[in-house]
Design an enzyme around this catalytic site. Structure first.
Site, PDB file in Angstrom:
ATOM      1  CE  LYS A  95      85.590  33.870   6.788  1.00  0.00           C
ATOM      2  NZ  LYS A  95      84.715  34.965   7.291  1.00  0.00           N
ATOM      3  CB  SER A 170      81.453  33.710   6.021  1.00  0.00           C
ATOM      4  OG  SER A 170      82.189  34.805   6.503  1.00  0.00           O
ATOM      5  CB  SER A 194      81.464  36.460   8.946  1.00  0.00           C
ATOM      6  OG  SER A 194      80.655  36.605   7.796  1.00  0.00           O
TER       7      SER A 194
END
Length: 485
Positions: A95, A170, A194
């Site tokens: 990420k 996210s 997320s």
């Protein structure tokens, strides 16, 4: 070591496309037995990203040079008979809020558009130590602030199941990449959901581990237990393999637990649901739920009875968390970005709004939020005195148009804020128990629906064991149809 993937058994891999889409457990085994080489794997993955990622925009940086160098070293280790880690040669996407040495890490922010860290985050260091190869950085909202993945640096990430729709957030880039079959493992973070929300939207498995079990270092808030790092993959077994690599004590984290996850994959494989006490809750947060999603998740929960579980529909009221979580999140965001306050005009709307909300909070609000969190904890403890596992829908709405920042209504009821719709995930964040989203099937529009599986603290083996059984009893495509070939 083979010179081409065509020499691998046709039952496992028949082309470079198959190799790129292979699950992590199978891929690690194939590399260990010299059926395929790490170089073949990395080249197949890079090629697939370059050819197939365009419509979804899940990858923001391809680490071509670093991945190829790591693949050469991994291949040499295999050929020389050196000890191999559990993820040796397995590609992973990181990420873009997690620091990677020598690989651009932007946090999805114009403030860090050209930032190249000098050192890896601890979770990346552990993945590499286990043999994993970082092939890409995956897209994220700015500083992970939002449950729809878009930012001003790289744009929007779309859902592989329908590119008109959101991939969630996210860790939306990681989930979309997995659902498109770009690589087998993704690393992410989870604050309000997320890892779980995008896993639900994209039909993969995302685990929020027990706080303190996996390292979150560096961190501006080292004592915080709301934000955690964790793995995402297409199968519960792959998630277990990744957890073995990243879990364990971290001297640099004050909340680190003296616990490892050694042998987790074997426990997940051997897990039996016979006699398991399962409590199914339709709406754990009181935010409402789409009727179709509720029906699908209830039906999936009942399927566990086929494996010998005792499933009861019950109630767990964590609705107080809808007032508490935004307050605690606002305070955490303000603390995290206190050194960037003079640059707020260069931040996106969501992040700037979160910071402004944090500044507006009173001490009384924070105190009441912590008191509410304590009440939720006691209710959760009482629930797990009666049940071994909680099952509840992960996201109360289906994937929405990607142009929307967030859903405005659930079952006809308006949302109070842009994060209210993810209340089913963030109320479980507040109580600090391990929780995963696992596919519960497809809705009437053929889109994935995720079911949350939660267990008492450090119950990762139970969570992933139930997820594995669920994937066997409710088989769902692990790669979106448009990317299956």
């Amino acid at each position: 070591m083979t010179s081409s993937v065509s020499s691998v058994s046709s039952a496992a891999v028949s082309s470079a496309e198959d190799l790129a889409r292979l699950d992590a457990v199978s891929l690690a085994a194939a590399i260990r037995t010299k059926a395929v080489s790490p170089r073949e794997v990395v080249e197949a993955v890079i090629d697939r990203i370059e050819r197939r990622d365009g419509p979804i925009n899940s990858v923001c940086t391809i680490a071509r040079e670093q991945a190829r160098q790591a693949a050469l070293a991994a291949e040499a280790a295999v050929m020389h008979g050196e000890p191999l880690g559990p993820l040796h040669g397995v590609p992973v996407g990181i990420k873009d809020v997690t620091q990677t040495a020598g690989i651009r890490t932007t946090f999805g922010s114009k403030l860090y558009e050209t930032n190249i860290p000098a050192a890896d985050a601890e979770v990346v260091r552990r993945l590499k130590a286990a043999g994993a190869i970082v092939v890409a950085k995956t897209n994220t909202p700015e500083f992970a602030a939002g449950a729809n993945t878009f930012n001003e640096v790289f744009g929007v990430t779309r859902n592989p199941w329908d590119v008109r729709l959101s991939a969630g957030g996210s860790t939306g880039g990681g989930a979309a990449a997995l659902a498109a079959g770009l690589f087998p493992l993704a690393e992410g973070t989870d604050f309000g959901g997320s890892l779980r929300v995008p896993a639900s939207f994209c039909g993969v498995v995302g685990l929020r581990p027990t706080p303190g079990l996996t390292p979150l270092r560096p961190s501006a808030l080292p004592w915080d237990s709301l934000r955690v790092s964790g793995p995402m993959a297409r199968t519960a077994q792959d998630v277990a393999l990744a957890m073995e690599a990243i879990a364990g004590p971290c001297a640099g984290s004050p909340i680190s637990l003296p616990v490892t996850m050694d042998g987790l994959l074997d426990k997940v494989r051997a897990f039996s649901a016979k006699g398991l006490r399962v409590g199914y809750v339709d709406d754990v947060s009181g935010v409402g739920i789409d009727s179709g999603i509720a029906a699908l998740c209830r039906r999936a929960a009942r399927v566990l009875e086929e494996a010998g579980a005792v499933v009861e529909e019950t109630v767990l009221d964590l609705a107080d968390g809808r007032e508490a979580f935004p307050v605690l999140r606002g305070a955490a965001v303000l603390l995290t970005h206190r050194s960037r306050m003079d640059q707020i005009d260069r931040m996106g709307k969501n992040l700037a709004g979160n910071i402004a909300y944090g500044k507006s909070l009173s001490l009384a609000q924070v105190v009441e939020a912590e008191a509410a969190r304590a009440r939720l904890w006691e209710r959760t403890c009482a629930f797990f005195s009666r049940y071994d596992v909680l099952l509840t829908p992960c996201v109360p709405v289906p994937p929405f148009p990607v142009e929307q920042n967030h859903p405005t209504h659930i079952a006809g009821q308006p949302m109070k804020s842009y994060i209210d719709w993810i209340a089913p995930t963030y109320v479980l964040t507040l109580v600090g128990v391990p929780t995963a989203s696992v596919p519960a099937g497809l809705d009437v529009n053929g889109l994935p629906v995720g079911l949350q599986v939660a267990a008492p603290r450090l119950g990762e083996a139970t969570v992933l064991g139930v997820a594995r059984v669920m994937q066997e009893l409710v088989p769902t495509k692990t790669i979106a149809p448009g990317f299956a070939a």
